[in-house]
Scaffold this motif. Sequence first.
Motif, short mmCIF file in Angstrom:
data_model
loop_
_atom_site.label_atom_id
_atom_site.label_comp_id
_atom_site.label_asym_id
_atom_site.label_seq_id
_atom_site.Cartn_x
_atom_site.Cartn_y
_atom_site.Cartn_z
N CYS A 310 -3.53 -15.19 -0.42
CA CYS A 310 -2.41 -14.71 -1.25
C CYS A 310 -1.73 -15.90 -1.95
N ALA A 311 -1.55 -15.77 -3.26
CA ALA A 311 -0.92 -16.85 -4.03
C ALA A 311 0.56 -17.00 -3.71
N TYR A 312 1.18 -15.98 -3.09
CA TYR A 312 2.61 -16.05 -2.80
C TYR A 312 2.86 -16.60 -1.40
N ARG A 316 -3.86 -14.98 4.62
CA ARG A 316 -5.20 -14.47 4.35
C ARG A 316 -5.13 -13.01 3.93
N ILE A 317 -5.96 -12.69 2.95
CA ILE A 317 -6.12 -11.30 2.52
C ILE A 317 -7.50 -10.85 2.99
N LYS A 318 -7.52 -9.85 3.87
CA LYS A 318 -8.79 -9.37 4.40
C LYS A 318 -9.42 -8.36 3.45
N GLN A 319 -10.68 -8.21 3.57
CA GLN A 319 -11.41 -7.24 2.76
C GLN A 319 -10.84 -5.84 2.98
N GLY A 320 -10.58 -5.14 1.88
CA GLY A 320 -10.05 -3.79 1.96
C GLY A 320 -8.54 -3.70 1.89
N PHE A 321 -7.82 -4.87 1.92
CA PHE A 321 -6.35 -4.86 1.81
C PHE A 321 -5.94 -4.48 0.38
N ASP A 322 -4.78 -3.82 0.27
CA ASP A 322 -4.21 -3.53 -1.05
C ASP A 322 -3.69 -4.83 -1.66
N ILE A 323 -4.12 -5.09 -2.86
CA ILE A 323 -3.73 -6.35 -3.52
C ILE A 323 -3.31 -6.09 -4.96
N VAL A 324 -2.67 -7.10 -5.53
CA VAL A 324 -2.39 -7.15 -6.98
C VAL A 324 -3.23 -8.28 -7.54
N SER A 325 -4.09 -7.98 -8.50
CA SER A 325 -4.93 -8.98 -9.17
C SER A 325 -4.29 -9.31 -10.52
N CYS A 326 -3.80 -10.52 -10.62
CA CYS A 326 -3.07 -10.93 -11.83
C CYS A 326 -4.04 -11.43 -12.90
N VAL A 331 -4.45 -13.65 -6.85
CA VAL A 331 -4.23 -12.36 -6.19
C VAL A 331 -3.10 -12.50 -5.18
N LEU A 332 -2.41 -11.40 -4.94
CA LEU A 332 -1.30 -11.36 -3.99
C LEU A 332 -1.46 -10.11 -3.13
N HIS A 333 -0.95 -10.19 -1.91
CA HIS A 333 -0.78 -8.95 -1.14
C HIS A 333 0.08 -8.01 -1.97
N LEU A 334 -0.23 -6.76 -1.95
CA LEU A 334 0.60 -5.80 -2.69
C LEU A 334 2.04 -5.88 -2.21
N ALA A 335 2.22 -6.04 -0.91
CA ALA A 335 3.58 -6.13 -0.36
C ALA A 335 4.30 -7.38 -0.89
N CYS A 336 3.56 -8.50 -0.99
CA CYS A 336 4.17 -9.74 -1.51
C CYS A 336 4.55 -9.57 -2.97
N ALA A 337 3.66 -8.91 -3.72
CA ALA A 337 3.94 -8.69 -5.13
C ALA A 337 5.17 -7.82 -5.32
N LYS A 338 5.33 -6.81 -4.49
CA LYS A 338 6.52 -5.94 -4.58
C LYS A 338 7.77 -6.72 -4.19
N ARG A 339 7.61 -7.60 -3.19
CA ARG A 339 8.76 -8.36 -2.72
C ARG A 339 9.25 -9.36 -3.78
N THR A 340 8.31 -10.07 -4.42
CA THR A 340 8.72 -11.12 -5.37
C THR A 340 8.91 -10.61 -6.79
N GLY A 341 8.10 -9.61 -7.18
CA GLY A 341 8.22 -9.02 -8.51
C GLY A 341 7.70 -9.88 -9.65
N VAL A 342 7.07 -11.02 -9.30
CA VAL A 342 6.58 -11.92 -10.35
C VAL A 342 5.46 -12.79 -9.78
#
Length: 352
Positions: A310-312, A316-326, A331-342
């Motif tokens: 995770c860039a944030y 580690r991001i495991k295979q099958g985790f929800d992610i945001v691909s920028c 890539v970021l964990h979806l949860a991290c992306a929601k938390r930081t918003g950027v």
Amino acid sequence: EDSINEVMSLNKDLISRARSMGLTTKPCEDLMEVAMTSFSERLWDFAYQQAQACRGLCIEVISKKIDSLAADAKARLEPLRASGASVRPAEELIEQAKDAAGAGNASEAFQMLMEADQRILGIEDSHKKFIDISIAAESAVEVLRRIGVSTAEAERLLALADLEREKDYDSAIEFVAEALDSAKTMIDSYAPEVVGEVSSSGLQEGLEGEISIKLKNTGNVMAKEVTVELSGQLKVVDLPAVGSLRPGAEVLVKVRIIPDVSGEIPLRVNIACRRHFDGAPQSFEFDSSINAFKSGPPYKVTRAAEVTKCAYCQGRIKQGFDIVSCRCGNVLHLACAKRTGVCPVCSQKYTF
């Protein structure tokens, strides 16, 4: 008979002089012809009388011309004298011409007046040059006074020029030119110097985005009416006015643009302004570059196809985790992306 021949010989010389002065000599020539005819017919008394009349008329015509030339020359000197020009050399020549005419040396007097005419032309030309360059020098000195700079050297040179022009206009003009150069050099040392740098993030080909241009005046004079122009593979949507920049002042200009291409885009920034105290135009430029992503969605929500980081949070991001691909490739964990918003790398904003 000898006396008549002598007078007629003198008359021929006088008529020749009158012609060389551009005078009408026909009346004199008519009298001369009558005298010569009478002489050939041995009418001595009448011939002598006509010869003397011819001589008197020639002298009168030449004297009037010399007096007229002298009066015209003196009249031309008056406005020059009134404006402070040095006219003494020409005046002395005119007086010498009058003396020569009074002594009967008409040709010499005429030549002196022709020389005086040329001197007056030279004085008129030199005086005009002196006045024109003096006005420029005095204007430059006034600018120095307005900005509080010492004018001592320029004023010293101008004072020397005033003294010198009584003797030599060329030397006086040189002093004024030196004063002007001195003042201009001082003025040119007081100027704005606008520098800048460009920053950007999250730009995408074909989409409107924002870049920041930081401008700073590193000079010693205020820059007014500052304007900025951009050139490169982009369209400018909005570029706000800058206004004025005091010495040492900075301003951040937000510019809305649309990149025409992706990747690194070379950029040239042209800055124009005016110097505060005299409005003299100034221009500066610098080169920079911006980066734009390829067109397409800025990010997408998906699932990891492989183990990554995770860039944030750097976790580690495991295979099958929800992610945001920028779009920047991170890539970021979806949860991290929601938390930081950027995106922590390219500053792309996320909205969910």
